[in-house]
Design a protein around this motif. Structure first.
Motif, PDB file in Angstrom:
ATOM      1  N   TRP A 277       0.825  -1.222   0.000  1.00  0.00           N
ATOM      2  CA  TRP A 277       0.000   0.000   0.000  1.00  0.00           C
ATOM      3  C   TRP A 277       0.854   1.265   0.000  1.00  0.00           C
ATOM      4  O   TRP A 277       0.589   2.204  -0.734  1.00  0.00           O
ATOM      5  CB  TRP A 277      -0.951   0.001   1.201  1.00  0.00           C
ATOM      6  CG  TRP A 277      -2.278  -0.603   0.864  1.00  0.00           C
ATOM      7  CD1 TRP A 277      -2.724  -1.840   1.235  1.00  0.00           C
ATOM      8  CD2 TRP A 277      -3.316  -0.017   0.067  1.00  0.00           C
ATOM      9  NE1 TRP A 277      -3.971  -2.053   0.711  1.00  0.00           N
ATOM     10  CE2 TRP A 277      -4.363  -0.961   0.002  1.00  0.00           C
ATOM     11  CE3 TRP A 277      -3.452   1.204  -0.586  1.00  0.00           C
ATOM     12  CZ2 TRP A 277      -5.535  -0.713  -0.698  1.00  0.00           C
ATOM     13  CZ3 TRP A 277      -4.627   1.458  -1.300  1.00  0.00           C
ATOM     14  CH2 TRP A 277      -5.656   0.507  -1.349  1.00  0.00           C
TER      15      TRP A 277
ATOM     16  N   ASP B 216       2.361   1.672  -3.391  1.00  0.00           N
ATOM     17  CA  ASP B 216       1.354   2.083  -4.378  1.00  0.00           C
ATOM     18  C   ASP B 216       1.069   3.584  -4.279  1.00  0.00           C
ATOM     19  O   ASP B 216       0.946   4.269  -5.301  1.00  0.00           O
ATOM     20  CB  ASP B 216       0.042   1.300  -4.177  1.00  0.00           C
ATOM     21  CG  ASP B 216       0.163  -0.120  -4.698  1.00  0.00           C
ATOM     22  OD1 ASP B 216       0.977  -0.363  -5.602  1.00  0.00           O
ATOM     23  OD2 ASP B 216      -0.568  -0.999  -4.185  1.00  0.00           O
ATOM     24  N   ILE B 217       0.967   4.077  -3.062  1.00  0.00           N
ATOM     25  CA  ILE B 217       0.665   5.514  -2.922  1.00  0.00           C
ATOM     26  C   ILE B 217       1.897   6.360  -3.280  1.00  0.00           C
ATOM     27  O   ILE B 217       1.766   7.444  -3.853  1.00  0.00           O
ATOM     28  CB  ILE B 217       0.108   5.841  -1.510  1.00  0.00           C
ATOM     29  CG1 ILE B 217      -1.161   5.003  -1.251  1.00  0.00           C
ATOM     30  CG2 ILE B 217      -0.200   7.330  -1.361  1.00  0.00           C
ATOM     31  CD1 ILE B 217      -2.260   5.075  -2.318  1.00  0.00           C
TER      32      ILE B 217
ATOM     33  N   CYS C  88       1.614   6.765  -6.886  1.00  0.00           N
ATOM     34  CA  CYS C  88       0.592   7.765  -7.262  1.00  0.00           C
ATOM     35  C   CYS C  88       1.168   9.172  -7.112  1.00  0.00           C
ATOM     36  O   CYS C  88       0.974  10.030  -7.977  1.00  0.00           O
ATOM     37  CB  CYS C  88      -0.654   7.633  -6.391  1.00  0.00           C
ATOM     38  SG  CYS C  88      -1.508   6.064  -6.569  1.00  0.00           S
TER      39      CYS C  88
ATOM     40  N   GLU D 265      -8.194   6.471  -7.237  1.00  0.00           N
ATOM     41  CA  GLU D 265      -9.035   5.494  -6.542  1.00  0.00           C
ATOM     42  C   GLU D 265      -9.442   4.338  -7.471  1.00  0.00           C
ATOM     43  O   GLU D 265      -9.356   3.169  -7.093  1.00  0.00           O
ATOM     44  CB  GLU D 265     -10.294   6.190  -5.990  1.00  0.00           C
ATOM     45  CG  GLU D 265     -11.100   5.289  -5.083  1.00  0.00           C
ATOM     46  CD  GLU D 265     -12.383   5.966  -4.572  1.00  0.00           C
ATOM     47  OE1 GLU D 265     -12.658   7.128  -4.942  1.00  0.00           O
ATOM     48  OE2 GLU D 265     -13.100   5.314  -3.796  1.00  0.00           O
TER      49      GLU D 265
ATOM     50  N   LYS E 172      -8.009   3.157 -10.201  1.00  0.00           N
ATOM     51  CA  LYS E 172      -6.876   2.279 -10.505  1.00  0.00           C
ATOM     52  C   LYS E 172      -6.573   1.344  -9.329  1.00  0.00           C
ATOM     53  O   LYS E 172      -6.296   0.167  -9.491  1.00  0.00           O
ATOM     54  CB  LYS E 172      -5.620   3.124 -10.774  1.00  0.00           C
ATOM     55  CG  LYS E 172      -5.362   3.352 -12.242  1.00  0.00           C
ATOM     56  CD  LYS E 172      -3.976   3.937 -12.444  1.00  0.00           C
ATOM     57  CE  LYS E 172      -3.800   4.283 -13.909  1.00  0.00           C
ATOM     58  NZ  LYS E 172      -2.721   5.233 -14.140  1.00  0.00           N
ATOM     59  N   LEU E 173      -6.610   1.926  -8.126  1.00  0.00           N
ATOM     60  CA  LEU E 173      -6.308   1.135  -6.938  1.00  0.00           C
ATOM     61  C   LEU E 173      -7.392   0.090  -6.683  1.00  0.00           C
ATOM     62  O   LEU E 173      -7.116  -1.010  -6.220  1.00  0.00           O
ATOM     63  CB  LEU E 173      -6.148   2.057  -5.717  1.00  0.00           C
ATOM     64  CG  LEU E 173      -4.911   2.967  -5.783  1.00  0.00           C
ATOM     65  CD1 LEU E 173      -5.027   4.113  -4.793  1.00  0.00           C
ATOM     66  CD2 LEU E 173      -3.639   2.157  -5.496  1.00  0.00           C
ATOM     67  N   LYS E 174      -8.615   0.455  -7.033  1.00  0.00           N
ATOM     68  CA  LYS E 174      -9.742  -0.478  -6.863  1.00  0.00           C
ATOM     69  C   LYS E 174      -9.544  -1.726  -7.741  1.00  0.00           C
ATOM     70  O   LYS E 174      -9.918  -2.827  -7.353  1.00  0.00           O
ATOM     71  CB  LYS E 174     -11.041   0.257  -7.225  1.00  0.00           C
ATOM     72  CG  LYS E 174     -12.309  -0.534  -7.003  1.00  0.00           C
ATOM     73  CD  LYS E 174     -12.660  -0.682  -5.527  1.00  0.00           C
ATOM     74  CE  LYS E 174     -13.860  -1.608  -5.349  1.00  0.00           C
ATOM     75  NZ  LYS E 174     -14.028  -2.055  -3.969  1.00  0.00           N
TER      76      LYS E 174
ATOM     77  N   LYS F 111      -6.677  -3.005  -8.451  1.00  0.00           N
ATOM     78  CA  LYS F 111      -5.669  -3.820  -7.777  1.00  0.00           C
ATOM     79  C   LYS F 111      -6.190  -4.436  -6.474  1.00  0.00           C
ATOM     80  O   LYS F 111      -5.786  -5.535  -6.090  1.00  0.00           O
ATOM     81  CB  LYS F 111      -4.431  -2.962  -7.497  1.00  0.00           C
ATOM     82  CG  LYS F 111      -3.275  -3.756  -6.958  1.00  0.00           C
ATOM     83  CD  LYS F 111      -1.967  -3.019  -7.030  1.00  0.00           C
ATOM     84  CE  LYS F 111      -0.853  -3.918  -6.485  1.00  0.00           C
ATOM     85  NZ  LYS F 111       0.398  -3.212  -6.339  1.00  0.00           N
ATOM     86  N   TYR F 112      -7.067  -3.705  -5.808  1.00  0.00           N
ATOM     87  CA  TYR F 112      -7.612  -4.189  -4.525  1.00  0.00           C
ATOM     88  C   TYR F 112      -9.141  -4.260  -4.615  1.00  0.00           C
ATOM     89  O   TYR F 112      -9.845  -3.477  -3.953  1.00  0.00           O
ATOM     90  CB  TYR F 112      -7.210  -3.247  -3.378  1.00  0.00           C
ATOM     91  CG  TYR F 112      -5.717  -3.104  -3.196  1.00  0.00           C
ATOM     92  CD1 TYR F 112      -4.985  -4.051  -2.474  1.00  0.00           C
ATOM     93  CD2 TYR F 112      -5.024  -2.012  -3.729  1.00  0.00           C
ATOM     94  CE1 TYR F 112      -3.616  -3.920  -2.284  1.00  0.00           C
ATOM     95  CE2 TYR F 112      -3.648  -1.874  -3.547  1.00  0.00           C
ATOM     96  CZ  TYR F 112      -2.956  -2.827  -2.829  1.00  0.00           C
ATOM     97  OH  TYR F 112      -1.600  -2.688  -2.647  1.00  0.00           O
TER      98      TYR F 112
ATOM     99  N   ILE G 147     -10.914   2.526  -0.056  1.00  0.00           N
ATOM    100  CA  ILE G 147      -9.686   2.950  -0.730  1.00  0.00           C
ATOM    101  C   ILE G 147      -9.268   4.359  -0.287  1.00  0.00           C
ATOM    102  O   ILE G 147      -8.092   4.599  -0.014  1.00  0.00           O
ATOM    103  CB  ILE G 147      -9.880   2.928  -2.275  1.00  0.00           C
ATOM    104  CG1 ILE G 147     -10.316   1.538  -2.743  1.00  0.00           C
ATOM    105  CG2 ILE G 147      -8.624   3.415  -2.991  1.00  0.00           C
ATOM    106  CD1 ILE G 147      -9.253   0.568  -3.108  1.00  0.00           C
TER     107      ILE G 147
ATOM    108  N   ILE H 143      -5.778   5.518   1.274  1.00  0.00           N
ATOM    109  CA  ILE H 143      -4.935   6.563   0.687  1.00  0.00           C
ATOM    110  C   ILE H 143      -4.482   7.544   1.777  1.00  0.00           C
ATOM    111  O   ILE H 143      -3.294   7.834   1.917  1.00  0.00           O
ATOM    112  CB  ILE H 143      -5.696   7.318  -0.436  1.00  0.00           C
ATOM    113  CG1 ILE H 143      -5.898   6.405  -1.651  1.00  0.00           C
ATOM    114  CG2 ILE H 143      -4.947   8.597  -0.838  1.00  0.00           C
ATOM    115  CD1 ILE H 143      -6.749   7.005  -2.776  1.00  0.00           C
TER     116      ILE H 143
END
Ligand SMILES: [Zn+2]
Length: 259
Positions: free
Chosen positions: A188, A191-192, A195, A213, A215-217, A219-220, A226, A230
């Protein structure tokens, strides 16, 4: 640090990759300090040790060296895919030095990717070797540098400019906290970080980060919080001095250029 690679040592050698290996290893031994503790010089492991090339006697960090003639590319060719993934998963991979040099044997870029930035996400599987190859079916890998966050690329030399070792030490040490985190928690944070890097400005707002959000969704998919995630990571990055909070949902990247 002298950016000229001593090519006299290659006398008597014919094989180009052997020459490159010999000269670049020798350059590191004579010129590099430990990015973690500043200790000089680094020490070489005995030949045939499969995992790493150098280590620091003072702090025990281990380093592997890859080098390439020409400019820095977005991928680096490495060895076996399965052993790379195994090493990453068992967390016994070394830190990774990457060196590029000109055709006249001058160091162009010399950077370190701290080992905590190695995740399966950055490893690309290469197609298996053809049946006609000596090692038919063998699968190698590439390291995808473009997927590593800026905090994970610590330059000791950039475009033939030597970076102050104090900055290198600070940059290297700043992300050591990731080693203490679980794989998921580390994923995590990284990932941030990515970003934040993707926003090509010094300052950014919370809304600009929230824009990732979707894009991350992907992945997760099972995570319904989310935005909370973040904010939590931004707080970690702020506590670790990677970004600054400047108020009213605004953040600023910490810049080393003026240190
Ligand atoms: Zn050290």
């Amino acid at each position: 640090m002298d950016l000229v690679i001593n090519k006299d040592l290659a006398k008597g050698y014919k094989n180009n990759s052997q020459i490159a290996r010999l000269l670049t290893e020798n350059w590191v031994l004579n010129n590099s300090y430990c990015p973690n503790c500043g200790s000089l010089p680094l020490n070489e492991f005995e030949n045939n040790r499969p995992v790493a090339d150098f280590y620091c006697k003072k702090c025990n960090e281990e380093f592997e060296l890859k080098s390439k003639k020409g400019s820095l590319s977005s991928t680096i060719t490495d060895g076996s895919y399965s052993s790379m993934i195994e090493r990453i998963n068992s967390e016994n991979n070394p830190n990774f030095f990457f060196l590029t040099y000109t055709k006249n044997w001058i160091v162009n870029d010399f950077l370190i990717i701290p080992k905590q930035f190695f995740t399966p996400d950055i490893i690309i599987k290469r197609p298996p070797l053809k049946d006609t190859a000596r090692r038919a079916g063998w699968v190698g890998c590439n390291i995808n540098l473009s997927k590593i966050s800026d905090s994970g690329k610590v330059f000791l030399v950039k475009n033939s400019q030597i970076i102050d070792s104090k900055i290198v030490n600070a940059m290297f040490r700043k992300t050591l906290f990731l080693r203490e985190k679980s794989k998921e928690a580390k994923g995590w944070v990284i990932d941030i970080m990515n970003c934040v890097d993707a926003i090509k400005k010094e300052s950014f707002s919370l809304d600009e980060i929230y824009a990732f959000e979707g894009k991350l969704k992907v992945k997760y998919p099972n995570n319904n919080f989310i935005k909370d995630k973040i904010r939590q990571q931004l707080q970690i990055l702020r506590d670790k001095g990677i970004i600054e909070f400047v108020g009213r949902g605004k953040y600023k990247k910490v810049n080393y250029a003026n240190l």
